[in-house]
Motif scaffolding. Structure first.
Motif, PDB file in Angstrom:
ATOM      1  N   UNK A  20       0.843  -1.187   0.000  1.00 42.16           N
ATOM      2  CA  UNK A  20       0.000   0.000   0.000  1.00 42.16           C
ATOM      3  C   UNK A  20       0.880   1.239   0.000  1.00 42.16           C
ATOM      4  N   UNK A  21       0.359   2.305  -0.562  1.00 41.81           N
ATOM      5  CA  UNK A  21       1.019   3.604  -0.463  1.00 41.81           C
ATOM      6  C   UNK A  21       0.269   4.398   0.594  1.00 41.81           C
ATOM      7  N   UNK A  22       1.013   4.987   1.515  1.00 42.24           N
ATOM      8  CA  UNK A  22       0.442   5.802   2.580  1.00 42.24           C
ATOM      9  C   UNK A  22       0.986   7.211   2.436  1.00 42.24           C
ATOM     10  N   UNK A  23       0.091   8.166   2.211  1.00 39.54           N
ATOM     11  CA  UNK A  23       0.450   9.583   2.141  1.00 39.54           C
ATOM     12  C   UNK A  23      -0.028  10.229   3.440  1.00 39.54           C
ATOM     13  N   UNK A  40      -3.486   4.291  -0.787  1.00 36.56           N
ATOM     14  CA  UNK A  40      -3.807   3.908  -2.163  1.00 36.56           C
ATOM     15  C   UNK A  40      -3.353   2.466  -2.347  1.00 36.56           C
ATOM     16  N   UNK A  41      -4.297   1.615  -2.708  1.00 39.46           N
ATOM     17  CA  UNK A  41      -4.009   0.198  -2.903  1.00 39.46           C
ATOM     18  C   UNK A  41      -3.379  -0.010  -4.278  1.00 39.46           C
ATOM     19  N   UNK A  42      -2.764  -1.169  -4.505  1.00 38.81           N
ATOM     20  CA  UNK A  42      -2.191  -1.461  -5.826  1.00 38.81           C
ATOM     21  C   UNK A  42      -3.234  -1.394  -6.945  1.00 38.81           C
ATOM     22  N   UNK A  68       2.050   8.550  12.604  1.00 36.79           N
ATOM     23  CA  UNK A  68       1.677   7.543  13.612  1.00 36.79           C
ATOM     24  C   UNK A  68       0.251   7.044  13.405  1.00 36.79           C
ATOM     25  N   UNK A  69      -0.670   7.949  13.106  1.00 34.42           N
ATOM     26  CA  UNK A  69      -2.058   7.545  12.869  1.00 34.42           C
ATOM     27  C   UNK A  69      -2.152   6.636  11.644  1.00 34.42           C
ATOM     28  N   UNK A  70      -1.409   6.964  10.593  1.00 37.53           N
ATOM     29  CA  UNK A  70      -1.409   6.123   9.397  1.00 37.53           C
ATOM     30  C   UNK A  70      -0.826   4.748   9.661  1.00 37.53           C
ATOM     31  N   UNK A  71       0.258   4.697  10.436  1.00 36.11           N
ATOM     32  CA  UNK A  71       0.862   3.405  10.771  1.00 36.11           C
ATOM     33  C   UNK A  71      -0.073   2.563  11.641  1.00 36.11           C
ATOM     34  N   UNK A  72      -0.755   3.209  12.582  1.00 37.88           N
ATOM     35  CA  UNK A  72      -1.725   2.474  13.419  1.00 37.88           C
ATOM     36  C   UNK A  72      -2.858   1.917  12.565  1.00 37.88           C
ATOM     37  N   UNK A  73      -3.330   2.731  11.631  1.00 42.29           N
ATOM     38  CA  UNK A  73      -4.419   2.287  10.768  1.00 42.29           C
ATOM     39  C   UNK A  73      -3.968   1.108   9.909  1.00 42.29           C
ATOM     40  N   UNK A  74      -2.757   1.170   9.365  1.00 41.49           N
ATOM     41  CA  UNK A  74      -2.231   0.057   8.564  1.00 41.49           C
ATOM     42  C   UNK A  74      -2.123  -1.201   9.416  1.00 41.49           C
ATOM     43  N   UNK A  75      -1.664  -1.045  10.646  1.00 36.10           N
ATOM     44  CA  UNK A  75      -1.555  -2.199  11.546  1.00 36.10           C
ATOM     45  C   UNK A  75      -2.931  -2.793  11.825  1.00 36.10           C
ATOM     46  N   UNK A  76      -3.915  -1.931  12.087  1.00 38.19           N
ATOM     47  CA  UNK A  76      -5.282  -2.405  12.334  1.00 38.19           C
ATOM     48  C   UNK A  76      -5.835  -3.164  11.130  1.00 38.19           C
ATOM     49  N   UNK A  77      -5.398  -2.771   9.936  1.00 38.94           N
ATOM     50  CA  UNK A  77      -5.839  -3.442   8.717  1.00 38.94           C
ATOM     51  C   UNK A  77      -5.014  -4.689   8.419  1.00 38.94           C
ATOM     52  N   UNK A  82       4.210  -1.221   3.384  1.00 36.66           N
ATOM     53  CA  UNK A  82       3.788   0.145   3.114  1.00 36.66           C
ATOM     54  C   UNK A  82       4.909   0.916   2.448  1.00 36.66           C
ATOM     55  N   UNK A  83       4.545   1.802   1.569  1.00 36.66           N
ATOM     56  CA  UNK A  83       5.470   2.812   1.075  1.00 36.66           C
ATOM     57  C   UNK A  83       4.912   4.132   1.566  1.00 36.66           C
TER      58      UNK A  83
END
Length: 100
Positions: A20-23, A40-42, A68-77, A82-83
């Protein structure tokens, strides 16, 4: 497409196991601070989230909170690949362990 169908599509896209791409971006002013995250997914699905921080923060602190919020959300998912894209040179340099 209904909101429920959109959410289901997003969940299905996230279960592919691909990167996933995380902005992330943060902002602060005299009244409040906030953080925004966009995944943004592949396959091109876009997931956007924004949060208002419950404390006064500098712009740099807001940038870190967005990350940090983005990383937590990715972990929850359940995502581990991640990029991360960040417009803060300070945060980016610390993530890559480069000095400015």
């Amino acid at each position: 497409m209904s909101e429920q169908a959109k959410e289901q599509l997003e969940v299905n896209d996230l279960e592919t196991g691909e990167q996933l791409h995380l902005y992330v971006d943060g902002a602060s002013n005299a009244k409040s601070s906030g953080a925004g995250m966009v995944f943004i997914t592949p396959e091109g699905a876009i997931i956007e989230r924004a949060v208002t921080l419950g404390f006064n923060a500098s712009n740099n602190e807001a940038e870190y909170e967005a990350l940090l919020a983005g990383l937590r959300m990715a972990k929850d998912l359940g995502k581990t690949r991640l990029k991360v894209h960040c417009d803060s040179q300070l945060v980016a340099n610390q993530l890559t362990r480069e000095s400015s």
